[in-house]
Write a protein that holds these residues in place. Sequence first.
Motif, PDB file in Angstrom:
ATOM      1  N   MET A 146       0.843  -1.190   0.000  1.00 54.92           N
ATOM      2  CA  MET A 146       0.000   0.000   0.000  1.00 54.92           C
ATOM      3  C   MET A 146       0.880   1.242   0.000  1.00 54.92           C
ATOM      4  O   MET A 146       1.797   1.367   0.784  1.00 54.92           O
ATOM      5  CB  MET A 146      -0.904  -0.035   1.235  1.00 54.92           C
ATOM      6  N   LEU A 147       0.596   2.157  -0.882  1.00 57.47           N
ATOM      7  CA  LEU A 147       1.346   3.396  -1.041  1.00 57.47           C
ATOM      8  C   LEU A 147       1.260   4.248   0.222  1.00 57.47           C
ATOM      9  O   LEU A 147       0.183   4.448   0.768  1.00 57.47           O
ATOM     10  CB  LEU A 147       0.748   4.159  -2.229  1.00 57.47           C
ATOM     11  N   GLN A 148       2.413   4.732   0.688  1.00 55.98           N
ATOM     12  CA  GLN A 148       2.470   5.582   1.875  1.00 55.98           C
ATOM     13  C   GLN A 148       2.754   7.019   1.440  1.00 55.98           C
ATOM     14  O   GLN A 148       3.733   7.278   0.747  1.00 55.98           O
ATOM     15  CB  GLN A 148       3.576   5.105   2.828  1.00 55.98           C
ATOM     16  N   TRP A 149       1.915   7.940   1.855  1.00 54.55           N
ATOM     17  CA  TRP A 149       2.038   9.347   1.471  1.00 54.55           C
ATOM     18  C   TRP A 149       2.872  10.086   2.487  1.00 54.55           C
ATOM     19  O   TRP A 149       2.851   9.732   3.647  1.00 54.55           O
ATOM     20  CB  TRP A 149       0.651   9.974   1.334  1.00 54.55           C
ATOM     21  N   PRO A 150       3.629  11.111   2.070  1.00 59.33           N
ATOM     22  CA  PRO A 150       3.702  11.729   0.757  1.00 59.33           C
ATOM     23  C   PRO A 150       4.493  10.868  -0.229  1.00 59.33           C
ATOM     24  O   PRO A 150       5.157   9.902   0.178  1.00 59.33           O
ATOM     25  CB  PRO A 150       4.423  13.056   1.021  1.00 59.33           C
ATOM     26  N   VAL A 151       4.445  11.267  -1.502  1.00 58.45           N
ATOM     27  CA  VAL A 151       5.214  10.583  -2.534  1.00 58.45           C
ATOM     28  C   VAL A 151       6.046  11.595  -3.312  1.00 58.45           C
ATOM     29  O   VAL A 151       5.692  12.770  -3.402  1.00 58.45           O
ATOM     30  CB  VAL A 151       4.324   9.785  -3.508  1.00 58.45           C
ATOM     31  N   LEU A 177       4.081  15.174  -3.648  1.00 57.99           N
ATOM     32  CA  LEU A 177       2.619  15.162  -3.509  1.00 57.99           C
ATOM     33  C   LEU A 177       2.294  14.632  -2.124  1.00 57.99           C
ATOM     34  O   LEU A 177       2.792  13.579  -1.721  1.00 57.99           O
ATOM     35  CB  LEU A 177       1.970  14.284  -4.565  1.00 57.99           C
ATOM     36  N   ASP A 178       1.449  15.360  -1.412  1.00 60.55           N
ATOM     37  CA  ASP A 178       1.146  15.007  -0.028  1.00 60.55           C
ATOM     38  C   ASP A 178      -0.034  14.067   0.156  1.00 60.55           C
ATOM     39  O   ASP A 178      -0.188  13.486   1.223  1.00 60.55           O
ATOM     40  CB  ASP A 178       0.884  16.280   0.794  1.00 60.55           C
ATOM     41  N   SER A 179      -0.868  13.918  -0.864  1.00 55.97           N
ATOM     42  CA  SER A 179      -2.100  13.165  -0.642  1.00 55.97           C
ATOM     43  C   SER A 179      -2.603  12.518  -1.929  1.00 55.97           C
ATOM     44  O   SER A 179      -2.251  12.941  -3.029  1.00 55.97           O
ATOM     45  CB  SER A 179      -3.178  14.104  -0.107  1.00 55.97           C
ATOM     46  N   PRO A 180      -3.467  11.527  -1.773  1.00 55.86           N
ATOM     47  CA  PRO A 180      -4.111  10.932  -2.944  1.00 55.86           C
ATOM     48  C   PRO A 180      -4.922  11.967  -3.737  1.00 55.86           C
ATOM     49  O   PRO A 180      -5.031  11.868  -4.952  1.00 55.86           O
ATOM     50  CB  PRO A 180      -5.017   9.856  -2.354  1.00 55.86           C
ATOM     51  N   GLU A 181      -5.461  12.964  -3.051  1.00 59.29           N
ATOM     52  CA  GLU A 181      -6.230  14.001  -3.735  1.00 59.29           C
ATOM     53  C   GLU A 181      -5.346  14.772  -4.708  1.00 59.29           C
ATOM     54  O   GLU A 181      -5.755  15.067  -5.830  1.00 59.29           O
ATOM     55  CB  GLU A 181      -6.865  14.970  -2.721  1.00 59.29           C
ATOM     56  N   GLN A 182      -4.126  15.111  -4.268  1.00 62.20           N
ATOM     57  CA  GLN A 182      -3.198  15.794  -5.170  1.00 62.20           C
ATOM     58  C   GLN A 182      -2.869  14.904  -6.366  1.00 62.20           C
ATOM     59  O   GLN A 182      -2.774  15.380  -7.494  1.00 62.20           O
ATOM     60  CB  GLN A 182      -1.906  16.176  -4.449  1.00 62.20           C
ATOM     61  N   TRP A 183      -2.689  13.610  -6.122  1.00 63.06           N
ATOM     62  CA  TRP A 183      -2.416  12.675  -7.220  1.00 63.06           C
ATOM     63  C   TRP A 183      -3.556  12.707  -8.234  1.00 63.06           C
ATOM     64  O   TRP A 183      -3.349  12.818  -9.422  1.00 63.06           O
ATOM     65  CB  TRP A 183      -2.207  11.260  -6.681  1.00 63.06           C
ATOM     66  N   ARG A 184      -4.780  12.601  -7.728  1.00 60.97           N
ATOM     67  CA  ARG A 184      -5.941  12.582  -8.618  1.00 60.97           C
ATOM     68  C   ARG A 184      -6.035  13.861  -9.446  1.00 60.97           C
ATOM     69  O   ARG A 184      -6.340  13.825 -10.633  1.00 60.97           O
ATOM     70  CB  ARG A 184      -7.231  12.352  -7.824  1.00 60.97           C
ATOM     71  N   GLY A 188      -4.314   2.546 -14.546  1.00 62.26           N
ATOM     72  CA  GLY A 188      -5.155   2.981 -13.442  1.00 62.26           C
ATOM     73  C   GLY A 188      -4.790   2.450 -12.084  1.00 62.26           C
ATOM     74  O   GLY A 188      -5.588   2.564 -11.153  1.00 62.26           O
ATOM     75  N   GLU A 189      -3.590   1.898 -11.930  1.00 65.66           N
ATOM     76  CA  GLU A 189      -3.180   1.432 -10.605  1.00 65.66           C
ATOM     77  C   GLU A 189      -1.683   1.553 -10.415  1.00 65.66           C
ATOM     78  O   GLU A 189      -0.922   1.615 -11.368  1.00 65.66           O
ATOM     79  CB  GLU A 189      -3.627  -0.003 -10.359  1.00 65.66           C
ATOM     80  N   PHE A 190      -1.290   1.593  -9.147  1.00 64.98           N
ATOM     81  CA  PHE A 190       0.123   1.643  -8.802  1.00 64.98           C
ATOM     82  C   PHE A 190       0.681   0.228  -8.859  1.00 64.98           C
ATOM     83  O   PHE A 190       0.148  -0.681  -8.228  1.00 64.98           O
ATOM     84  CB  PHE A 190       0.324   2.215  -7.396  1.00 64.98           C
ATOM     85  N   VAL A 191       1.768   0.063  -9.614  1.00 64.58           N
ATOM     86  CA  VAL A 191       2.411  -1.237  -9.773  1.00 64.58           C
ATOM     87  C   VAL A 191       3.808  -1.145  -9.181  1.00 64.58           C
ATOM     88  O   VAL A 191       4.561  -0.217  -9.496  1.00 64.58           O
ATOM     89  CB  VAL A 191       2.481  -1.627 -11.273  1.00 64.58           C
ATOM     90  N   ALA A 192       4.145  -2.094  -8.322  1.00 62.91           N
ATOM     91  CA  ALA A 192       5.457  -2.086  -7.671  1.00 62.91           C
ATOM     92  C   ALA A 192       6.576  -2.117  -8.702  1.00 62.91           C
ATOM     93  O   ALA A 192       6.485  -2.780  -9.733  1.00 62.91           O
ATOM     94  CB  ALA A 192       5.580  -3.275  -6.727  1.00 62.91           C
ATOM     95  N   ALA A 193       7.630  -1.386  -8.398  1.00 69.90           N
ATOM     96  CA  ALA A 193       8.809  -1.301  -9.262  1.00 69.90           C
ATOM     97  C   ALA A 193      10.045  -1.508  -8.388  1.00 69.90           C
ATOM     98  O   ALA A 193       9.962  -1.439  -7.160  1.00 69.90           O
ATOM     99  CB  ALA A 193       8.848   0.059  -9.947  1.00 69.90           C
ATOM    100  N   PRO A 194      11.188  -1.755  -9.000  1.00 68.80           N
ATOM    101  CA  PRO A 194      12.403  -1.937  -8.210  1.00 68.80           C
ATOM    102  C   PRO A 194      12.718  -0.695  -7.366  1.00 68.80           C
ATOM    103  O   PRO A 194      12.499   0.434  -7.811  1.00 68.80           O
ATOM    104  CB  PRO A 194      13.493  -2.159  -9.259  1.00 68.80           C
ATOM    105  N   GLN A 212      -5.551  11.016 -14.508  1.00 68.67           N
ATOM    106  CA  GLN A 212      -6.128  10.944 -15.855  1.00 68.67           C
ATOM    107  C   GLN A 212      -5.073  10.791 -16.944  1.00 68.67           C
ATOM    108  O   GLN A 212      -5.395  10.571 -18.097  1.00 68.67           O
ATOM    109  CB  GLN A 212      -6.976  12.186 -16.129  1.00 68.67           C
ATOM    110  N   LEU A 213      -3.811  10.916 -16.579  1.00 73.64           N
ATOM    111  CA  LEU A 213      -2.730  10.822 -17.561  1.00 73.64           C
ATOM    112  C   LEU A 213      -2.286   9.384 -17.749  1.00 73.64           C
ATOM    113  O   LEU A 213      -2.428   8.555 -16.858  1.00 73.64           O
ATOM    114  CB  LEU A 213      -1.519  11.639 -17.097  1.00 73.64           C
ATOM    115  N   GLN A 214      -1.714   9.125 -18.883  1.00 82.19           N
ATOM    116  CA  GLN A 214      -0.985   7.881 -19.068  1.00 82.19           C
ATOM    117  C   GLN A 214       0.404   8.147 -18.495  1.00 82.19           C
ATOM    118  O   GLN A 214       1.292   8.610 -19.188  1.00 82.19           O
ATOM    119  CB  GLN A 214      -0.916   7.512 -20.556  1.00 82.19           C
ATOM    120  N   ALA A 215       0.565   7.900 -17.230  1.00 82.57           N
ATOM    121  CA  ALA A 215       1.756   8.316 -16.500  1.00 82.57           C
ATOM    122  C   ALA A 215       2.815   7.216 -16.467  1.00 82.57           C
ATOM    123  O   ALA A 215       3.456   6.985 -15.454  1.00 82.57           O
ATOM    124  CB  ALA A 215       1.362   8.737 -15.086  1.00 82.57           C
TER     125      ALA A 215
END
Length: 102
Positions: free
Chosen positions: A1-6, A19-26, A52-58, A31-34
């Motif tokens: 689970m993602l821990q904020w901030p990021v 970014l301090d919160s999921p709201e800032q992310w949204r 549309g989801e966070f995927v773990a990376a190295p 909406q971007l292809q990030a």
Amino acid sequence: MLQWPVMIKHTDDDLLQLLDSPEQWRQEYEQLQANSLTIIDAEGLCYHWQQGEFVAAPRIPLEQLIAWLRVHASLNGHCCTAKLGANNIKQVFEILRYLEQE
């Protein structure tokens, strides 16, 4: 689970973003292809945004995060960035927050 901030690192840009919160992310990214983003959470875990989801990376080594901070600070007009350092992920986020407040 993602821990904020990021911390956001764009593949093609040396500037970092906090970014301090999921709201800032949204508001900014959901909406971007990030696919060209690396997302580092408050625990130092890394993710990519895919379909549309966070995927773990190295995990990014602390030394690399510090190098990114130095470049970011330099691009924002700070001098003596070679002296910039951190002992842990918490300090990386504290430094980034300080740089964003300047």
